[in-house]
Every structure is written in C-alpha cells, then in structure tokens.
Design an enzyme around this catalytic site. Structure first.
Site, PDB file in Angstrom:
ATOM      1  N   LYS A 151       0.841  -1.203   0.000  1.00 49.03           N
ATOM      2  CA  LYS A 151       0.000   0.000   0.000  1.00 49.03           C
ATOM      3  C   LYS A 151       0.871   1.246   0.000  1.00 49.03           C
ATOM      4  O   LYS A 151       1.906   1.297   0.689  1.00 49.03           O
ATOM      5  CB  LYS A 151      -0.915  -0.024   1.227  1.00 49.03           C
ATOM      6  CG  LYS A 151      -1.857   1.167   1.338  1.00 49.03           C
ATOM      7  CD  LYS A 151      -2.718   1.038   2.593  1.00 49.03           C
ATOM      8  CE  LYS A 151      -3.713   2.179   2.725  1.00 49.03           C
ATOM      9  NZ  LYS A 151      -4.586   2.027   3.926  1.00 49.03           N
ATOM     10  N   SER A 226      -9.370   2.332   2.683  1.00 45.64           N
ATOM     11  CA  SER A 226      -8.344   3.009   1.906  1.00 45.64           C
ATOM     12  C   SER A 226      -7.323   2.084   1.251  1.00 45.64           C
ATOM     13  O   SER A 226      -6.552   2.513   0.391  1.00 45.64           O
ATOM     14  CB  SER A 226      -7.604   4.000   2.805  1.00 45.64           C
ATOM     15  OG  SER A 226      -6.909   3.330   3.855  1.00 45.64           O
ATOM     16  N   GLY A 248     -10.578   2.357  10.361  1.00 44.52           N
ATOM     17  CA  GLY A 248     -12.029   2.278  10.497  1.00 44.52           C
ATOM     18  C   GLY A 248     -12.657   1.394   9.428  1.00 44.52           C
ATOM     19  O   GLY A 248     -13.818   1.567   9.078  1.00 44.52           O
ATOM     20  N   SER A 250     -10.313   0.091   6.666  1.00 47.83           N
ATOM     21  CA  SER A 250      -9.511   0.296   5.452  1.00 47.83           C
ATOM     22  C   SER A 250      -8.905  -0.968   4.865  1.00 47.83           C
ATOM     23  O   SER A 250      -8.446  -0.956   3.721  1.00 47.83           O
ATOM     24  CB  SER A 250      -8.397   1.322   5.716  1.00 47.83           C
ATOM     25  OG  SER A 250      -8.941   2.609   5.813  1.00 47.83           O
TER      26      SER A 250
END
Length: 483
Positions: A151, A226, A248, A250
């Site tokens: 990521k 995300s 939360g 992701s």
C-alpha cells in the site's frame, strides 16, 4: 464643523480598512491558487513518470523467462503458501513467479489503475538473485523469493508514500520502514505499490495524483478504501500477498468489495513505525483512534506468513511500544494431531444498527452461516448496537475542527470532492449546527443528526470526555465474549 470632520474621518477609515481587507483577501486567494496549481503540476508529473516508465520497461525489458500460458495461469491462481512451497521444492523459480506477477500487475494496473509506483525491473533482478542464493544454499528467510505488493503508505526505499497527496510526490524514503524491512529481510520482494484515497479517510480509492481505481469484477464499481488498490490488484491475480492498513475499515471494506481475505490485527499488536500519516511533517498527535497494519491475500493461511514475522523479536527490538507476544501459528484445515477437520466457532451479525445492511450483504452472511453449520462448525449470533460507537468514532476523528489536520497535511492542495459531506459537517458554524440537529431529530433523521452534532471542533475537556465514552461507556458484545 468639527462634527462633519469626524464623520469624514470615520468614513475614510472605513473605506481604507475595507480596501486593506480586500487586498489582503485577494493576495491570500491568489497565493492559495498559485500553490494549488504548483501541487497539481507536481502530481501530474508523478503520474507521467509512472506512465513513462511503463512504456520504457515494456520496450526495453525482454521477458526474464518464457512461460506457457498454462504455467503462468497456474502460478497466478496459487496462494502465497503454495507458491513458497513450489519455489522451495524447485517446481518453480522465484523468477518464474515474479515474472508472472509483474506481467499481470502491469496489465491490471493499466486496466484498473490500481498501481502507483511499479518496481518491476528491481523486483526481477532481486528474484534472479534469490534463485542464485537458493542454488548456493543461502536463504534469506521464510519468504525467500516471494513478490509482494505494498500500500502506498508504507515507507519503502526509493519510493514515495504519497497516500494520494500531491505534496508527498518526489520525496522517496531513504530506507525501508520497519515492517517492509522485516519482510524484505525474510526474502520478500516488494514489486508494486498500490492506490489509496487522498488522506486515507474515505472508503474509496481515488485522488488527484493517481486517479480512481476500478473493481476487477465491474469497472464501473470501486474497490473500497483506503487499502483499495491493494485489494483490487490481489483480486485481479496481480499480486499473491499484500500489505494494507486499517483504522475504520480500510482493510476490511476493500477486502469485502473485492472478494479477498484481509486481516486487521488488534491495535498495538503491530508496530506503526515506518508507516506514513496524512498529516503535516508526517506526524500525528491523534492517538484516540489508532490504526493497524495488516496482511491482504487470498487465503487465511497466507495471512500468517506476514503476521508471524511482524510479531517477531526483530520488530519488538525496534519498537518497545509493541507487546512482545509471538504469533501462534494455526492450521485451519486439520486438528493439531492430524486427521479430522478442526471444528471452529464463528460469531456473526447481519445489522450494525447504524447503517441499514444491503440485502446482498445480509444474504451472503446468512448463506455463510448455513454453510459453516453444515460443516459442523459452531456459529454464534451476537447482537451489538454500533450506533454509539460510530458516533464516538466520528466525534474523536473530527476533534481538530474543520478537518484542520488533513488540510494542513495537504499543504495547499484542495480536499478531494469525496470529502465534501465530511467537510460540510466539520465546518458548519455552531449557531447553525445546534438548531439544524434539532430539526433533523424532529423529522426522524437520527443518524444524520448524530453525525452533524458530534462533528464539531472540541476543546481538551470535550476530547477527553469522548475518550471516556470510548473506553468506558460503549458496551461490548458480552454475549459473544462468554462463548
């Protein structure tokens, strides 16, 4: 006459003050727009750099190894655990595996826009070195020769950690961060970095640097966020194993959107060293709601490959805040002594009492419950009202007021349009917020009223009060804990 002079003086002062304010506002506005244009050019240059490197590598880089379509397809559908076994036995080489994933990741990146920086040439060179070391009897560790995706938030040597922020472009890390470094030391080969939303705080993956990532099952749909680029690439068979983060949802949201496996470890189980944050100077004082790095892949078994390294002594030695508890490896298919399949206990719910569940999602959970029961596993429903927990989460995350920390972290870039509702909630003036909340309550908009009401800026006392709510007043799913 003196009275007239006083009036004329006041009028002149008023005009002068107005002119000063207009000039000041105009200069400020011009300065902000100039800065925004500069950052926009920076982001465009970063995207152009990636696209140019793609073209150059495609033109100049001959295939490291010729593989049949059958072999390549077989490799792309193997789990990370199976790939490591095949490399260890000599059935496959690291070059075979890395070449297959480089080719597929390039295809997926162009089709789905999941990729940020692509380190394909370096990865292929490292794969060849891994094969040479294996032939000489020198193994780096448990992940020797396995390509992994990362990521675009983890610090990695020679790469930016943009998090979809223009200001973070062209600031490559001098060294690997702790978590990437720990995996590389065990033989992993980071070969591709994946897309995120700007600032990481919305459940989608779109920003002003890399653009929007599309879902491999339907290009009109998103991948979640995300860690969305990561999930999309893995779902498209473009990576066998990847790294995400979750504060939360992701990891969990993209994993669900893309049909892969993702794991968010318990907070403080995994170090946060070497992970960028979307705040100015890459520093954050927000510790009330803490995220965690976690693995993403195609099987539960593969999650353990990363967890047992991250929960190891080398990481503990570097970060004293992490609990020195080793990962207990489990075999999820058979009992420890072999033979009969291990029977497990699962908890589930179909509604969190905050958002209405999509019928398809509820149906998927119910079908999973039926399948697990049929296989002899124990399945336990638990009823937990997440409403207060969700409101508390928003209250804590909005404490700085007007999304100040995100805006300062962007250093002049405009907030992406995906933040429009969040920004409106955070910036609503107090004299409007209170009556608006009451009106929403009167018309039955309980959730919206709670969100708007809790999103205001908070002083220290109010912040501490929300921490008390988080730690003490939000009930736990006691029925599930007793099992």
């Amino acid at each position: 006459m003196e009275h007239v002079n006083d009036a004329s003086f006041l009028r002149t002062c008023g005009i002068s003050l107005t002119a000063i304010l207009v000039v000041h506002w105009t200069r400020s506005w011009v300065s902000r727009r100039t800065r925004a244009r500069e950052l926009s050019k920076l982001g465009a240059a970063k995207l152009s750099q990636r696209n140019l490197m793609r073209k150059e590598q495609r033109a100049a880089q001959p295939p490291a190894v010729e593989l049949s379509d059958h072999v390549r397809d077989k490799i792309l559908h193997m789990s990370a655990t199976e790939l490591l076994d095949a490399i260890s036995s000599g059935a496959l080489s690291s070059v075979d595996v890395t070449t297959s994933y480089v080719d597929r990741a390039r295809e997926a990146g162009e089709e789905l826009n999941t990729n940020c920086e692509e380190r394909f040439a370096e990865a292929l060179a490292d794969a060849a070195l891994c094969d040479k070391e294996r032939a000489e009897g020198n193994l780096r560790g448990r992940l020797h020769g396995l390509p992994i995706s990362v990521k675009d938030q983890f610090h990695q040597k020679g790469c930016d950690s943009t998090m979809g922020m223009q200001v973070r472009c062209f600031h490559p890390a001098d060294e690997d961060g702790l978590l990437v470094g720990a995996l590389r030391a065990e033989g992993a080969i980071p070969f591709c970095r994946t897309n995120t939303p700007q600032c990481l705080m919305v459940p989608e993956s779109q920003n002003n640097v890399w653009g929007r990532s599309s879902n491999p099952y339907d290009l009109t749909r998103g991948v979640g966020g995300s860690s969305g680029g990561e999930a999309g690439l893995i779902a498209a068979n473009g990576s066998p194993l990847g790294l995400g983060t979750d504060i939360g949802g992701s990891i969990r949201i993209p994993a669900q959107f893309c049909g892969i496996v993702g794991f968010k470890p318990t907070t403080k189980r995994i170090s946060s060293m070497g992970i960028a944050v979307p705040r100015k100077n890459d520093e954050s004082g927000q510790h009330a709601v803490v995220g965690a790095a976690g693995p993403m892949g195609t099987t539960v078994q593969d999650m353990q490959l990363i967890m047992e390294i991250w929960c190891g002594s080398k990481v503990w030695a570097a970060d004293p805040e992490v609990a020195p508890i080793p990962w207990e490896r489990c075999d999820f298919s058979v009992a420890p002594s072999g033979g009969a399949e291990r029977k497990m206990t699962f908890g589930y719910f179909t509604n969190d009492k905050f958002f209405d569940t999509a019928p398809a999602c509820a149906r998927a959970v119910e079908e999973a419950v039926v399948a697990l029961k049929k296989d002899g596993h124990t399945v336990v429903p638990f009823d937990f009202d997440f409403f207060d927990a969700c409101v508390n989460y928003v209250a804590l995350m909005s404490a700085d007021g007007s999304l100040r920390c995100f805006k300062e972290g962007l250093e002049g870039e405009d907030l992406h349009e995906m933040y429009s509702f969040m920004n409106w909630m955070a910036c609503t003036p107090a004299f409007i917020r209170s009556p608006l909340v009451k009106l929403m309550q009167l018309v039955g908009k309980r959730r919206l009223a709670a969100l708007v009401g809790c999103a205001a800026k908070k002083d220290a006392y109010q912040l501490w009060d929300q921490v008390i709510v988080q730690k003490v007043k939000i009930p736990h799913a006691s029925g599930w804990v007793r099992v």
